[in-house]
Design an enzyme around this catalytic site. Structure first.
Site, short mmCIF file in Angstrom:
data_model
loop_
_atom_site.label_atom_id
_atom_site.label_comp_id
_atom_site.label_asym_id
_atom_site.label_seq_id
_atom_site.Cartn_x
_atom_site.Cartn_y
_atom_site.Cartn_z
N GLU A 110 -0.18 13.63 23.02
CA GLU A 110 -1.07 13.73 21.86
C GLU A 110 -0.19 13.55 20.62
O GLU A 110 0.45 14.50 20.18
CB GLU A 110 -1.69 15.13 21.91
CG GLU A 110 -2.86 15.32 21.01
CD GLU A 110 -3.97 14.42 21.43
OE1 GLU A 110 -4.26 13.52 20.63
OE2 GLU A 110 -4.51 14.60 22.54
N CYS B 119 -3.01 15.70 12.50
CA CYS B 119 -2.79 14.36 13.06
C CYS B 119 -3.98 13.44 12.85
O CYS B 119 -3.82 12.23 12.77
CB CYS B 119 -2.42 14.45 14.53
SG CYS B 119 -3.55 15.45 15.48
N ASN C 255 1.36 22.93 13.43
CA ASN C 255 0.30 22.71 12.43
C ASN C 255 -1.00 23.46 12.76
O ASN C 255 -1.68 23.93 11.87
CB ASN C 255 0.06 21.22 12.18
CG ASN C 255 -0.34 20.47 13.42
OD1 ASN C 255 -0.09 20.90 14.54
ND2 ASN C 255 -0.95 19.31 13.25
N LYS D 193 5.81 26.03 25.78
CA LYS D 193 6.88 26.08 24.77
C LYS D 193 6.15 26.06 23.45
O LYS D 193 5.65 25.03 23.01
CB LYS D 193 7.81 24.87 24.94
CG LYS D 193 9.20 25.06 24.37
CD LYS D 193 9.27 25.10 22.86
CE LYS D 193 9.09 23.76 22.20
NZ LYS D 193 8.93 23.88 20.72
N GLY E 213 2.82 16.27 19.20
CA GLY E 213 3.85 16.19 18.16
C GLY E 213 3.99 14.76 17.69
O GLY E 213 3.06 13.95 17.81
#
Ligand code: NAD
Length: 462
Positions: free
Chosen positions: A235, A269, A137, A160, A213
């Site tokens: 997070e 988020c 995002n 990653k 995520g």
């Protein structure tokens, strides 16, 4: 022009050992615009070996030298509206600058001893190689916050990156490499997320995990980290309440909340999600809020007049449609939007649901899209009860002119971050993180570097 994305291991850009690639899709056109190299176990082993070498170099590099190397500004492409992409890039530069400066302040301390000739030292050391997992995002910012803090602390990193938006993340890594970061200090891999996390987290060379995520994946990775006694920063998702009290500045509340609800097509988020509006100002707020939403121009992020781009991937469309259908089946009213736009590109209407029962799925799960949920409330206590109802606790917003209300909100809302009468989250120098199911650990501020430092106590007699 979109360049195919490679892995970055030990200072070199390389394809996967197996030669495997994945496609990259433009969400505005659904066209395949390039490929990215798909790491397997051999590539991960190479990344670990490179990071071990990189860490040996980096931990021995003085903090002042580290600070000078991690301060370049980068400019790169993005799929969201250009203005948002530019904002994200500039903020990323800001994050790097701030952590670069903070690198020289990883102080320990001296504790007065109980006997003469004893020196009690608390020393901060880089924790080791960090495995960082970042989502699609905010492809640059989610990565830069982890990488900058880790590098400032003296850690080496295996990042990653997000498979769906790999290009900007790779450009960020390139900027660090171009700035002269020693080979192996920052390595970038892509592949099957579960395969990579399940290999790296238990690996004895990895000392620290950081993940951004969904809560579901975060809990799985936190459990894996716990089993292997690895430090972790999580997070995770949010479901932010946005409370508008009857004494609020309605013009400001509607304008700021609409802008932040639909930024990045709601795939944020900390996006305001559960709007709670006090009865007496409900109509006034809705008129202003819907007025602001009517001005949103949905389109390809590269078009100059676009203010909201497509959702980032195809699976968000059925996810949003299912949330809306379920809410309406539970009695919610559709105030505006509710549908996909056209059938080419993942465009979705800015959507507002009202009068949504708390039994609707969307009142309990993160919608992660351009979907605002507006309900009324009567009293301060009602608003607090609803704000704290969920297990999420990432961000919360409120608007009120009463100092008493504002102060009480700060105490009563169970949330890692609370922004009142303005939108003020996610600055490099301020802590960013959640509580409850939204995770633990911090990404901004001095706390963020601490997450990559090990504390060592040394007591010595002279
Ligand atoms: P998802 O849960 O499948 O993936 C979210 C992210 O986690 C992706 O970047 C993915 O690559 C990574 N991931 C998934 N499984 C993993 C594993 N086993 N090991 C390591 N990484 C793994 O969901 P999605 O469809 O990509 O996104 C939808 C949901 O994810 C949203 O509803 C939202 O809750 C959450 N999300 C949150 C953030 C955030 O900023 N907190 C960002 C992106 C997605």
């Amino acid at each position: 022009m979109y360049q195919d994305v490679l892995l970055h291991i030990g200072g070199a850009w390389t394809g996967a050992a197996s030669g495997k690639t994945l496609d990259v899709i433009n969400p505005a056109t659904e066209e395949v615009i390039g490929t990215l190299a798909h790491a397997g176990i051999a590539d991960l082993d190479a990344a670990i070996a490179a990071a071990e070498t990189g860490f040996a170099t980096w931990r021995a590099t003085p903090a002042h030298a580290r600070a000078a190397l991690i301060a370049p500004i980068m400019t790169m492409e993005q799929g969201k509206p250009l203005a948002e992409a530019k904002g994200e890039t500039m903020l990323a530069a800001d994050v790097i600058d701030w952590f670069a400066a903070e690198a020289v302040r990883t102080y320990g301390r001296v504790i007065p001893a109980r006997a003469d000739g004893i020196y009690q030292l608390v020393v901060k050391e880089p924790v080791g190689i960090a495995a960082c997992f970042t989502p699609w995002n905010f492809p640059i910012n989610q990565a830069v916050r982890k990488v900058s803090a880790a590098l400032a602390a003296g850690c080496a990193v295996i990042l990653k990156g997000p498979e769906e938006t790999p290009g900007s993340c790779a450009a960020l890594v390139r900027a660090f490499a171009d700035a002269g970061l020693p080979a192996g200090v920052l390595n970038l891999v892509y592949g099957i997320p579960a395969e990579i996390s399940e290999y790296l987290i238990p690996h004895r060379a990895i000392r620290k995990i950081s993940f951004t995520g969904s809560t579901a994946v975060g809990k799985h990775l936190a459990a894996l980290a716990g089993t292997h006694m690895k430090r972790a920063t999580m997070e995770l998702g949010g479901h932010a309440p946005a409370i508008v009290f009857e004494d609020a500045d309605l013009d400001a509340a509607a304008k700021i909340l609409a802008a932040n609800k639909f930024r990045n097509a709601g795939q944020v988020c900390v996006a305001p999600t559960r709007f709670l509006v006090q009865d007496s100002v409900y109509d006034g707020f809705m008129e202003r809020f819907l007025g602001a939403i009517a001005k949103i121009k949905v389109g390809d992020g590269l078009a100059p007049d676009t203010t909201m781009g497509p959702v980032a991937n195809e699976r968000r469309i059925p996810a949003l449609e299912a949330f809306i259908a379920d809410a309406r089946n539970h009695g919610a009213k559709l105030s505006t939007g509710g549908e996909r736009i056209g059938n080419k590109g993942y465009f979705f209407q800015p959507t507002v649901l009202t009068d949504i029962p708390t039994t609707a799925r969307v009142m309990n799960e993160e919608p992660f899209g351009p979907l605002a949920l507006v309900n009324r409330f009567a009293t301060f206590e009602d608003a607090i009860t609803e704000a704290n109802r969920l297990d999420y606790g990432l961000a919360a917003y409120a608007y009120s002119r009463s100092t008493r209300t504002v102060t009480a909100l700060g105490h009563r809302i169970e949330s890692g971050m609370i922004s009142i009468n303005h939108h003020g989250l996610a600055l490099p120098e301020t802590p960013f993180g959640g509580m409850k199911d939204s995770g633990y650990g911090w990404e901004g501020g001095a706390e963020a570097i601490d997450a990559y430092l090990a504390t060592k106590f040394v007591t010595q007699a002279s």
